[in-house]
Scaffold this active site. Structure first.
Site, PDB file in Angstrom:
ATOM      1  N   LYS A 107      -5.676   7.535   7.394  1.00 55.89           N
ATOM      2  CA  LYS A 107      -5.797   6.439   6.736  1.00 55.89           C
ATOM      3  C   LYS A 107      -5.389   5.260   7.769  1.00 55.89           C
ATOM      4  O   LYS A 107      -4.819   5.480   8.523  1.00 55.89           O
ATOM      5  CB  LYS A 107      -4.584   6.198   5.614  1.00 55.89           C
ATOM      6  CG  LYS A 107      -5.242   5.128   4.556  1.00 55.89           C
ATOM      7  CD  LYS A 107      -6.239   5.866   3.528  1.00 55.89           C
ATOM      8  CE  LYS A 107      -6.640   4.752   2.576  1.00 55.89           C
ATOM      9  NZ  LYS A 107      -7.578   5.459   1.614  1.00 55.89           N
TER      10      LYS A 107
HETATM   11  P1  NAD Z   1     -11.488  -3.698  -3.758  1.00 61.07           P
HETATM   12  O1  NAD Z   1     -10.767  -4.465  -2.710  1.00 61.07           O
HETATM   13  O2  NAD Z   1     -12.928  -3.379  -3.633  1.00 61.07           O
HETATM   14  O3  NAD Z   1     -11.164  -4.030  -5.098  1.00 61.07           O
HETATM   15  C1  NAD Z   1      -9.716  -4.180  -5.436  1.00 61.07           C
HETATM   16  C2  NAD Z   1      -9.596  -5.317  -6.916  1.00 61.07           C
HETATM   17  O4  NAD Z   1      -8.234  -5.339  -7.368  1.00 61.07           O
HETATM   18  C3  NAD Z   1     -10.111  -6.629  -6.576  1.00 61.07           C
HETATM   19  O5  NAD Z   1     -11.225  -6.912  -7.392  1.00 61.07           O
HETATM   20  C4  NAD Z   1      -8.719  -7.159  -6.371  1.00 61.07           C
HETATM   21  O6  NAD Z   1      -9.197  -8.613  -6.716  1.00 61.07           O
HETATM   22  C5  NAD Z   1      -8.154  -6.612  -7.589  1.00 61.07           C
HETATM   23  N1  NAD Z   1      -6.635  -6.797  -7.600  1.00 61.07           N
HETATM   24  C6  NAD Z   1      -5.713  -6.897  -6.285  1.00 61.07           C
HETATM   25  N2  NAD Z   1      -4.499  -6.748  -6.604  1.00 61.07           N
HETATM   26  C7  NAD Z   1      -4.588  -6.806  -7.957  1.00 61.07           C
HETATM   27  C8  NAD Z   1      -3.458  -7.030  -8.847  1.00 61.07           C
HETATM   28  N3  NAD Z   1      -2.199  -7.006  -8.578  1.00 61.07           N
HETATM   29  N4  NAD Z   1      -3.753  -6.927 -10.120  1.00 61.07           N
HETATM   30  C9  NAD Z   1      -4.969  -6.835 -10.645  1.00 61.07           C
HETATM   31  N5  NAD Z   1      -6.030  -6.913  -9.825  1.00 61.07           N
HETATM   32  C10 NAD Z   1      -5.824  -6.822  -8.507  1.00 61.07           C
HETATM   33  O7  NAD Z   1     -10.999  -2.096  -3.583  1.00 61.07           O
HETATM   34  P2  NAD Z   1     -11.511  -0.624  -4.004  1.00 61.07           P
HETATM   35  O8  NAD Z   1     -12.026  -0.148  -3.002  1.00 61.07           O
HETATM   36  O9  NAD Z   1     -11.836  -0.830  -5.264  1.00 61.07           O
HETATM   37  O10 NAD Z   1     -10.056   0.011  -4.120  1.00 61.07           O
HETATM   38  C11 NAD Z   1      -9.143   0.129  -5.354  1.00 61.07           C
HETATM   39  C12 NAD Z   1      -8.050   1.178  -5.345  1.00 61.07           C
HETATM   40  O11 NAD Z   1      -8.935   2.257  -5.314  1.00 61.07           O
HETATM   41  C13 NAD Z   1      -7.195   1.193  -4.078  1.00 61.07           C
HETATM   42  O12 NAD Z   1      -5.916   1.846  -4.443  1.00 61.07           O
HETATM   43  C14 NAD Z   1      -8.007   2.163  -3.252  1.00 61.07           C
HETATM   44  O13 NAD Z   1      -7.022   2.724  -2.267  1.00 61.07           O
HETATM   45  C15 NAD Z   1      -8.612   3.253  -4.101  1.00 61.07           C
HETATM   46  N6  NAD Z   1      -9.644   3.942  -3.708  1.00 61.07           N
HETATM   47  C16 NAD Z   1     -10.795   3.245  -3.183  1.00 61.07           C
HETATM   48  C17 NAD Z   1     -11.897   4.069  -2.714  1.00 61.07           C
HETATM   49  C18 NAD Z   1     -13.303   3.313  -2.221  1.00 61.07           C
HETATM   50  O14 NAD Z   1     -14.292   4.170  -2.051  1.00 61.07           O
HETATM   51  N7  NAD Z   1     -13.503   2.140  -2.203  1.00 61.07           N
HETATM   52  C19 NAD Z   1     -11.739   5.461  -2.905  1.00 61.07           C
HETATM   53  C20 NAD Z   1     -10.464   6.080  -3.285  1.00 61.07           C
HETATM   54  C21 NAD Z   1      -9.482   5.219  -3.680  1.00 61.07           C
END
Ligand code: NAD
Length: 476
Positions: A107
């Site tokens: 990561k």
């Molecule tokens: P992203 O940046 O696209 O979205 C995150 C969202 O959460 C944003 O809309 C942000 O405004 C919101 N947010 C942030 N802090 C917040 C809070 N305290 N309360 C409420 N909302 C909040 O990120 P993502 O890619 O969707 O990732 C989200 C989660 O999923 C992370 O934990 C990431 O590790 C996990 N994840 C993502 C992927 C991927 O393919 N993108 C894959 C596996 C896991």
């Protein structure tokens, strides 16, 4: 966000690992070898921006190299730190093992608030960060392949791929150095939606098993289920969109960083997303109730809670008040170790992160294979498949006419039967198969062993066992 006395994110992951390892017969040395993070590289680099030199701190952590390349996203957030990156790298090891993608876990992260910088500035910062990682083989198609995570997406992955290609001009596999690229830059159809799609497929699989639903006190299918989603980013948006548009779920609340929207009749996810991207905030959205303290809605009454924002949001301070009978961890680590115990005590069923959000790495795997094979999935067989189907349809129609049977194939059937699988259809099929197969593996342990109480321990047992087998067969 964490209540004092709670373990850090990495400690939380280790404690969850320990719960599972205690039920396994691993030699003590091997258990320790699997648990520890192999290495973390910290880089501080300067970029000349707005007339002065700005210094940034970034990390790339490699948890386990039992298979290479290692794989894991790159996160852009101010909260990024070594502990977090190592926790996420460890989760990647177990996730890849659970869904059988042939990678070790890694990561990366950069301490940055991407919203503070213009696009061309972000490009300079990203390219400089990538340069630092590429020159140490911490980005490399055979050794370490990043992907998007919080705060990054297709755009950043395209910059990274281009930076690698500029520094490795004769590497024919250069495009495989990173996944999550846009389709025009070597990406694959269906990668952007993959993690959210995986959450949907995971829930569909869970709802196929009456005993599993019963453990959460739920029945029926997904139609009409009341869902609360935290985070309407890549993962949360796609999960909420597909569950509401395709499975009939009602998204009764959306929690964002600046408040929450709720509507017992169900929010229109697409409209909320458009509002946020236009206004930059969830505030002011018409036709829904607004709550300033959004996190309070994590505790609201619903059937399914989907934390899809970040880690540690369900902690010792709010776990006792959570009322959802089923939580699916779309984010990584949204439930702390202490909260996990409280929720289990309350009989809440948790579909764990390492399974629930594995759709992203699964489709990243397909993208990496596509890049190495230099051909789009479906290109060779799609029209051949269509020609065979056409033969069958024509023969059926001829028989019907010759025998005067009066059969006619419905136009809808004909169209669907005659359409060969394109890349998107194949990716979705591969993802569905992966999510179903991995669920079955977890479920067998969950129901098959009296000492395994929950899906998280089951997931860890399946994953650790596979990593252990890999270490045993390759030697250390
Ligand atoms: P992203 O940046 O696209 O979205 C995150 C969202 O959460 C944003 O809309 C942000 O405004 C919101 N947010 C942030 N802090 C917040 C809070 N305290 N309360 C409420 N909302 C909040 O990120 P993502 O890619 O969707 O990732 C989200 C989660 O999923 C992370 O934990 C990431 O590790 C996990 N994840 C993502 C992927 C991927 O393919 N993108 C894959 C596996 C896991």
């Amino acid at each position: 966000m964490l209540v004092s006395g709670e373990p850090s994110f990495r400690e939380s992951v280790d404690l969850m690992f320990n719960r599972a390892a205690a039920l396994m017969n691993l030699s003590p040395g091997l258990e320790q070898k699997i648990r520890v993070c192999n290495s973390t590289y910290t880089v501080r680099f300067g970029v000349r921006l707005r007339g002065k030199i700005e210094t940034f701190t970034g990390y790339r952590s490699v948890h386990s190299e039992h298979m290479e390349p290692v794989k894991g996203g790159i996160r852009y957030a101010m909260s990024v730190n070594q502990d977090e990156v190592e926790a996420l790298a460890a989760l990647m090891t177990y996730k890849c093992a659970l869904v059988e993608t042939p990678f070790g876990g890694s990561k990366g992260g950069l301490c940055i608030d991407p919203r503070q910088w213009e696009e061309h500035e972000l490009e300079m910062i990203t390219r400089r960060f990538a340069y630092e990682l590429i020159k140490r083989d911490l980005i490399n198609p055979a050794q370490n392949v990043p992907a998007p995570d919080m705060g990054t997406g297709e755009r950043e992955m395209a910059w990274i791929a281009d930076q690698y290609a500029r520094m490795n001009t004769t590497d024919i596999n250069a495009r495989a150095c990173v996944t999550g690229k846009p389709p025009h830059a070597g990406g694959i159809q269906g990668r952007v939606e993959a993690t959210g799609r995986g959450v949907q497929l995971a829930l569909r699989e869970f709802f196929r098993h009456p005993e599993d639903k019963a453990k959460a006190g739920l029945s029926g299918d997904l139609d009409g289920k009341r869902v609360i989603v935290q985070g309407l980013g890549n993962v949360g948006y796609h999960a909420a969109k597909f569950l509401s548009e395709e499975d009939g779920c009602k998204i009764i609340a959306i929690i964002e960083r600046d408040g929450a929207l709720s509507d017992p009749a169900g929010l229109r996810v697409e409209e909320v997303r458009q509002w946020i991207s236009k206004e930059g905030t969830i505030k002011g959205y018409p036709d829904a109730a607004f709550t300033e303290n959004g996190a309070a809605l994590l505790e609201a009454d619903c059937d399914i809670l989907i934390p899809a924002a970040m880690e540690g949001v369900i902690h010792l301070g709010n776990a006792a008040n959570i009322s959802a009978p089923l939580i699916i961890e779309a984010a990584n680590g949204p439930i702390t170790f202490g909260a996990d115990e409280i929720l289990r005590g309350k009989g809440i069923v948790i579909i764990p992160d390492m399974y629930a959000n594995a759709g992203g790495v699964t489709v990243s795997y397909f993208e990496w294979v596509k890049n190495l094979s230099h051909i789009r999935f479906g290109r060779m067989q799609r029209r051949a498949e269509e020609a065979r189907s056409r033969l069958m349809v024509e023969e059926l129609e001829r028989l019907s006419n010759d025998q005067q049977l009066g059969w006619t194939l419905s136009p809808d059937f004909k169209e669907r039967f005659l359409t060969g699988s394109d890349e998107l259809a194949l990716v979705r099929s591969g993802l569905d198969d992966t999510m179903r197969t991995a669920y079955q593996a977890m479920r067998e342990v969950w129901h098959g062993r009296p000492d395994v109480e929950d899906l998280r321990v089951a997931a860890y047992i399946v994953a650790i066992d596979r990593v252990a087998k890999s270490y045993r067969s390759k030697g250390l």
